[in-house]
Design a protein around this motif. Structure first.
Motif: not given
Length: 431
Positions: A244-272
């Motif tokens: 009864n737990i749907c196979k569905y996940l809403d996971i906001a990533l915001q970007h994929a470029s490592d540079k942009m993820l750093t500027l956005m302060r997302r604390n994760i890179g593209q490879s991770e």
């Protein structure tokens, strides 16, 4: 206008909607008649629950307030109250600029509205609400606030630190809602994956899911607004094991470029991120992933945008939304970066991204032709029923349009054979 009638208008996200539903319950307990987002306002009191997340939402909220200021001047309503994120963030400015509003409340002190009307706030009803969605599904807010420090986001400025509700309190609410006929629960918070860290000193979303999925009558649970950094991997086991737990996940990533993820302060890179998405799909076969991307954050170059496009083409998200960067006062971006990307370019990039996603989404829909899926019926139209699969959240995802050769009931589940697609929606026949 009708005496003792309140019209409540909700702008923004489903978390605001839950607040409005709780306020409605308090009004009814005090003898008022209440309507939500009415086609035509006819109550003596109007309450506007505002959004203050980005510039477009703020503009919509202000315009709505001004519309009802005019209605008050014309004596079509008697009192006008404003609550929610916009007034939490800009209380003093709004009070000074729109004095015609009887009173502004923030996001958390709206209980005072009841008291200011000379009525009683019923603490014993604090977790009860009047559901404004179709009665078979409801949004379930498990926490408020956010401890993340993303560069662009004003939400922590509005909501404050993360505050989890206890598992026991959430369980009790689910049981009440099930007794009222709710079968499907959309779990929401600013960040589901942080749940429990403040209260239990550990990420506790998996425990919560096990507890509420054990409640009789809970047919579907869907997860919204996960964060990729430090994702609680034990959640995947629970999703895989609990039907009864749907196979569905809403996971906001915001970007994929490592540079942009750093500027956005997302604390994760593209490879991770790629590894996480791969692990999610391995652990929960058939899961549908929804994400959100931001275009035009300060520092985004044409190369960064192309990297994002390549990422989206490679990952092939089942569902994807996008929005342009909004330069919000008080955020890290506002204080440290220059918003120097033209609004037209932001829109062009967003349009190009969504064009890429449209082809992916069409392939996802086409792949379901010939399958038989469990579908819940949301509404009945003149020529067809409208339903959803476990892979589709209300309002934001595709629907299933079912022909009416068999009589179906709204709020019930059926096995539906998918026979075609129409744009991104599915066409189905009841088995």
């Amino acid at each position: 206008m009708k005496k003792n009638k309140v019209d409540i208008i909700t702008l923004g996200c489903s978390k605001n909607l839950v607040d409005s539903e709780q306020l409605m319950r308090q009004f009814v307990a005090n003898g008022y008649t209440v309507s939500h987002d009415p086609v035509e306002v006819d109550g003596e009191i109007v309450v506007i629950n505002t959004c203050g997340f980005i510039s477009d939402a703020k503009e919509e909220s202000v315009n709505m307030i001004l519309e009802f200021v005019e209605a008050k001047k014309q004596r079509r309503i008697s009192k006008l109250f404003v609550m929610g994120c916009l007034s939490e963030r800009y209380l003093l400015e709004l009070e000074a600029e729109i004095p015609e509003v009887d009173k502004f409340y923030g996001k958390f002190n709206w209980k005072q509205l009841i008291l200011d009307l000379g009525k009683s706030y019923h603490n014993e009803l604090s977790s009860e609400r009047i559901i404004t969605t179709p009665k078979h599904y409801a949004y379930l807010k498990i926490a408020e606030g956010c401890n993340r420090t993303c560069s662009y986001c004003s939400i922590p400025l509005i909501t404050g630190k993360y505050k989890s509700r206890s598992i026991e309190e959430i369980e009790a609410e689910v049981k009440k809602l099930v007794a009222e006929g709710v079968k499907e629960f959309q779990l929401i918070a600013q960040d589901l994956t942080y749940y429990g860290l403040d209260l239990y000193k550990k990420a506790n979303l998996s425990d919560l899911l096990e507890r509420i999925s054990d409640i009789d009558g809970v047919e579907w649970i869907r997860l919204h607004y996960a964060y990729p950094n430090h994702f609680p991997m034990d959640v995947l086991r629970v999703m895989r094991e609990r039907p009864n737990i749907c196979k569905y996940l809403d996971i906001a990533l915001q970007h994929a470029s490592d540079k942009m993820l750093t500027l956005m302060r997302r604390n994760i890179g593209q490879s991770e991120t790629v590894e996480l998405l791969k692990k999610i799909r391995e652990e929960v076969p058939g899961i549908h992933l929804r994400t959100t991307m931001m275009l035009g954050h300060p520092g985004e170059t044409a190369e960064d945008f192309q990297e994002l496009l390549s990422f989206v083409k490679a990952v092939k998200f089942d569902r994807l939304g996008a929005f342009p960067y909004s330069n919000e006062e008080g955020t890290y971006s506002y204080e440290h970066y220059q918003d120097n990307i033209d609004s037209g370019l932001k829109q062009e990039r967003m349009d190009e991204l969504m064009h890429v996603q449209e082809a992916i989404a069409q392939d996802v829909s086409d792949s379901k032709i010939g399958e038989t899926l469990k579908v819940i019926i949301d509404s009945e139209e003149d020529d067809y029923y409208v339903g959803r699969t476990e892979f589709d959240s209300p309002e934001v995802d595709p629907a299933v349009m079912i022909n009416k050769d068999k009589e179906l009931k709204v709020g019930e589940f059926y096995q539906i054979k998918i026979v075609g697609t129409q744009y991104f929606d599915l066409l189905g026949e009841a088995i």
